[in-house]
Design a protein around this motif. Structure first.
Motif, PDB file in Angstrom:
ATOM      1  N   GLU A   1      11.656  12.799   8.978  1.00 57.91           N
ATOM      2  CA  GLU A   1      10.643  13.904   9.296  1.00 57.91           C
ATOM      3  C   GLU A   1      10.186  14.361   7.767  1.00 57.91           C
ATOM      4  OE1 GLU A   1      11.267  18.123  10.955  1.00 57.91           O
ATOM      5  OE2 GLU A   1      11.049  16.493  12.775  1.00 57.91           O
ATOM      6  N   LYS A   2      11.172  14.573   6.737  1.00 57.96           N
ATOM      7  CA  LYS A   2      10.973  15.126   5.683  1.00 57.96           C
ATOM      8  C   LYS A   2      10.128  14.223   4.822  1.00 57.96           C
ATOM      9  CE  LYS A   2      13.391  16.621   1.247  1.00 57.96           C
ATOM     10  NZ  LYS A   2      14.789  16.885   0.631  1.00 57.96           N
ATOM     11  N   GLU A   3      10.214  13.063   4.847  1.00 58.81           N
ATOM     12  CA  GLU A   3       9.358  11.976   4.235  1.00 58.81           C
ATOM     13  C   GLU A   3       8.042  12.051   4.552  1.00 58.81           C
ATOM     14  OE1 GLU A   3      10.049  10.337   1.207  1.00 58.81           O
ATOM     15  OE2 GLU A   3      11.609  11.463   1.270  1.00 58.81           O
ATOM     16  N   TYR A   4       7.917  12.129   5.878  1.00 59.99           N
ATOM     17  CA  TYR A   4       6.628  12.090   6.985  1.00 59.99           C
ATOM     18  C   TYR A   4       5.900  13.257   6.294  1.00 59.99           C
ATOM     19  CZ  TYR A   4       3.173  12.005  10.730  1.00 59.99           C
ATOM     20  OH  TYR A   4       2.170  11.904  11.345  1.00 59.99           O
ATOM     21  N   LYS A   5       6.502  14.466   6.135  1.00 57.76           N
ATOM     22  CA  LYS A   5       5.832  15.581   5.760  1.00 57.76           C
ATOM     23  C   LYS A   5       5.306  15.490   4.364  1.00 57.76           C
ATOM     24  CE  LYS A   5       8.277  18.951   8.671  1.00 57.76           C
ATOM     25  NZ  LYS A   5       9.162  20.037   8.695  1.00 57.76           N
ATOM     26  N   LYS A   6       5.918  14.362   3.439  1.00 58.47           N
ATOM     27  CA  LYS A   6       5.359  14.399   2.217  1.00 58.47           C
ATOM     28  C   LYS A   6       4.290  13.288   2.281  1.00 58.47           C
ATOM     29  CE  LYS A   6       9.835  14.921  -0.075  1.00 58.47           C
ATOM     30  NZ  LYS A   6      10.837  14.110  -0.824  1.00 58.47           N
ATOM     31  N   GLY A   7       4.085  12.588   3.435  1.00 62.72           N
ATOM     32  CA  GLY A   7       2.964  11.558   3.494  1.00 62.72           C
ATOM     33  C   GLY A   7       3.602  10.326   3.277  1.00 62.72           C
ATOM     34  N   ASN A   8       4.915  10.237   3.542  1.00 59.13           N
ATOM     35  CA  ASN A   8       5.461   8.868   3.282  1.00 59.13           C
ATOM     36  C   ASN A   8       5.928   8.453   4.744  1.00 59.13           C
ATOM     37  OD1 ASN A   8       4.993   9.157   0.543  1.00 59.13           O
ATOM     38  ND2 ASN A   8       7.288  10.113   0.458  1.00 59.13           N
ATOM     39  N   LEU A   9       5.450   7.305   5.388  1.00 59.53           N
ATOM     40  CA  LEU A   9       6.027   6.683   6.549  1.00 59.53           C
ATOM     41  C   LEU A   9       7.120   5.650   6.078  1.00 59.53           C
ATOM     42  CD1 LEU A   9       5.657   6.596   9.600  1.00 59.53           C
ATOM     43  CD2 LEU A   9       4.091   4.545   9.255  1.00 59.53           C
ATOM     44  N   LEU A  10       8.454   5.969   6.391  1.00 57.42           N
ATOM     45  CA  LEU A  10       9.419   5.016   5.988  1.00 57.42           C
ATOM     46  C   LEU A  10       9.562   3.657   7.003  1.00 57.42           C
ATOM     47  CD1 LEU A  10      12.462   7.355   5.330  1.00 57.42           C
ATOM     48  CD2 LEU A  10      10.774   6.584   3.792  1.00 57.42           C
ATOM     49  N   GLN A  11       9.513   2.802   6.272  1.00 54.40           N
ATOM     50  CA  GLN A  11       9.611   1.612   6.967  1.00 54.40           C
ATOM     51  C   GLN A  11      11.111   1.232   7.128  1.00 54.40           C
ATOM     52  OE1 GLN A  11       6.944  -0.407   8.156  1.00 54.40           O
ATOM     53  NE2 GLN A  11       5.939   1.238   7.318  1.00 54.40           N
ATOM     54  N   ALA A  12      11.973   1.590   6.564  1.00 58.73           N
ATOM     55  CA  ALA A  12      13.497   1.331   6.589  1.00 58.73           C
ATOM     56  C   ALA A  12      14.366   2.431   5.608  1.00 58.73           C
ATOM     57  CB  ALA A  12      13.745   0.209   5.732  1.00 58.73           C
ATOM     58  N   ILE A  13      15.502   2.610   6.219  1.00 62.22           N
ATOM     59  CA  ILE A  13      16.529   3.562   5.615  1.00 62.22           C
ATOM     60  C   ILE A  13      17.567   2.530   5.387  1.00 62.22           C
ATOM     61  CG2 ILE A  13      18.279   5.308   6.000  1.00 62.22           C
ATOM     62  CD1 ILE A  13      16.256   6.646   7.624  1.00 62.22           C
TER      63      ILE A  13
ATOM     64  N   GLU B   1       0.714  -1.257   0.043  1.00 64.50           N
ATOM     65  CA  GLU B   1      -0.095   0.009  -0.081  1.00 64.50           C
ATOM     66  C   GLU B   1       0.807   1.161  -0.103  1.00 64.50           C
ATOM     67  OE1 GLU B   1      -2.681  -0.528   3.443  1.00 64.50           O
ATOM     68  OE2 GLU B   1      -4.103  -1.632   2.040  1.00 64.50           O
ATOM     69  N   ASP B   2       2.095   1.007   0.228  1.00 65.60           N
ATOM     70  CA  ASP B   2       3.054   2.332   0.238  1.00 65.60           C
ATOM     71  C   ASP B   2       3.952   1.881  -0.685  1.00 65.60           C
ATOM     72  OD1 ASP B   2       4.586   4.596   0.906  1.00 65.60           O
ATOM     73  OD2 ASP B   2       4.751   4.033   2.995  1.00 65.60           O
ATOM     74  N   LYS B   3       4.214   2.816  -1.714  1.00 69.57           N
ATOM     75  CA  LYS B   3       5.339   2.739  -2.801  1.00 69.57           C
ATOM     76  C   LYS B   3       6.525   3.839  -2.182  1.00 69.57           C
ATOM     77  CE  LYS B   3       2.395   0.198  -5.196  1.00 69.57           C
ATOM     78  NZ  LYS B   3       2.776  -1.424  -5.235  1.00 69.57           N
ATOM     79  N   HIS B   4       6.474   4.262  -1.170  1.00 67.55           N
ATOM     80  CA  HIS B   4       7.772   5.044  -0.781  1.00 67.55           C
ATOM     81  C   HIS B   4       8.323   4.529   0.671  1.00 67.55           C
ATOM     82  CE1 HIS B   4       6.836   7.714  -4.564  1.00 67.55           C
ATOM     83  NE2 HIS B   4       5.576   7.488  -4.005  1.00 67.55           N
ATOM     84  N   SER B   5       8.322   3.344   0.836  1.00 64.66           N
ATOM     85  CA  SER B   5       8.406   2.697   2.160  1.00 64.66           C
ATOM     86  C   SER B   5      10.014   2.857   2.435  1.00 64.66           C
ATOM     87  CB  SER B   5       7.798   1.442   2.431  1.00 64.66           C
ATOM     88  OG  SER B   5       8.336   0.750   1.574  1.00 64.66           O
ATOM     89  N   PHE B   6      10.871   3.119   1.812  1.00 63.98           N
ATOM     90  CA  PHE B   6      12.151   2.910   1.928  1.00 63.98           C
ATOM     91  C   PHE B   6      13.067   3.872   1.197  1.00 63.98           C
ATOM     92  CE2 PHE B   6      11.877   0.731  -1.592  1.00 63.98           C
ATOM     93  CZ  PHE B   6      13.149   0.549  -2.327  1.00 63.98           C
ATOM     94  N   ILE B   7      14.181   4.331   1.739  1.00 63.71           N
ATOM     95  CA  ILE B   7      15.152   5.333   1.042  1.00 63.71           C
ATOM     96  C   ILE B   7      16.538   5.167   1.359  1.00 63.71           C
ATOM     97  CG2 ILE B   7      15.363   6.814   3.339  1.00 63.71           C
ATOM     98  CD1 ILE B   7      14.593   9.321   1.128  1.00 63.71           C
TER      99      ILE B   7
END
Length: 235
Positions: A195-207, A173-179
């Motif tokens: 925090e930057k990704e969260y503001k875009k609406g992306n909840l990162l699962q992993a870095i 459901e999340d196409k932006h889950s990692f960076i």
């Protein structure tokens, strides 16, 4: 001047110089303004903004009183230690590597989902990077597998454990889950990215930490949501 006051003022001056250098600020810019500006982009300053502003008042009181040869107060050992820790953290933020270095387990897009799901269960992994032609293309998560299973069962058909991982990935459901981030990044960099990704609406699962932050490089470490409390505690 007593030792605690000397240490406090030394740490204060170090922070002042660091912020002034980072912001290329003129000499007439006050410490308080440096803190307020720094808090907009620096996670560490943001977290300790109000404490630093209060410490600024204490510093002014101490300096003026010593100038008048009046010793009416002295900073507490807790205040001094906090200022020194902040100064050290700002000067040399802890790098992600080697602290978060790890042998990151990956899977191929062609691997059977049953095999990878079993691996994730045994190793208690909640996510595994997926590789195709030597490049990390996605992140297989336990949630994605669950969504795939739900969709399969809703059709009242048996799921195929030999089905390739690539067929399961679209159920995410999340196409932006990692960076990706490079190996020289520090804890503040990682938290700022989250925090930057969260503001875009992306909840990162992993870095994923690689040599130069590229998907074509083998990960040297991985940070997940479960690492967040420890990361924030470092600040």
């Amino acid at each position: 001047m007593d030792n605690l006051t000397f240490r406090f003022l030394s740490a204060y001056n170090q922070i002042d110089e660091l912020l002034r250098s980072q912001q290329n600020a003129a000499d007439n810019i006050t410490f308080s303004n440096l803190v307020r500006t720094g808090a907009k982009s620096n996670r560490l300053i943001k977290k300790h903004k109000f404490a630093l502003l209060e410490f600024s008042k204490l510093r002014n009181f101490l300096v003026h009183r010593y100038d008048q040869k009046l010793i009416l107060a002295s900073p507490t050992s807790q205040s001094v230690e906090r200022m020194e820790k902040l100064a050290n953290s700002l000067a040399s933020p802890e790098k992600l590597i080697p602290k978060y270095s790890d042998n990151v387990v990956m899977c191929a897009a062609t691997d059977p989902i049953g095999k990878i799901a079993q691996l994730m269960r045994e190793k208690k992994y909640s996510q595994v990077p997926v590789v195709r032609d030597g490049i990390i293309i996605d992140l297989l998560t336990a949630h994605t597998i669950a969504m795939w299973l739900a969709a399969t069962l809703s059709k009242e058909t048996e799921f195929n454990v030999e089905q390739p991982v690539a067929d399961v990935l679209p159920f995410s459901e999340d196409k932006h889950s990692f960076i990706f981030i490079n190996r020289n990044a520090n804890i503040i960099d990682a938290l700022s990215l989250i925090e930057k990704e969260y503001k875009k609406g992306n909840l990162l699962q992993a870095i994923l930490v690689t040599e130069h932050g590229k998907p074509s490089e083998k990960p040297m470490g991985i940070l997940t949501l479960s690492d967040l409390p420890a990361l924030r505690a470092e600040l």
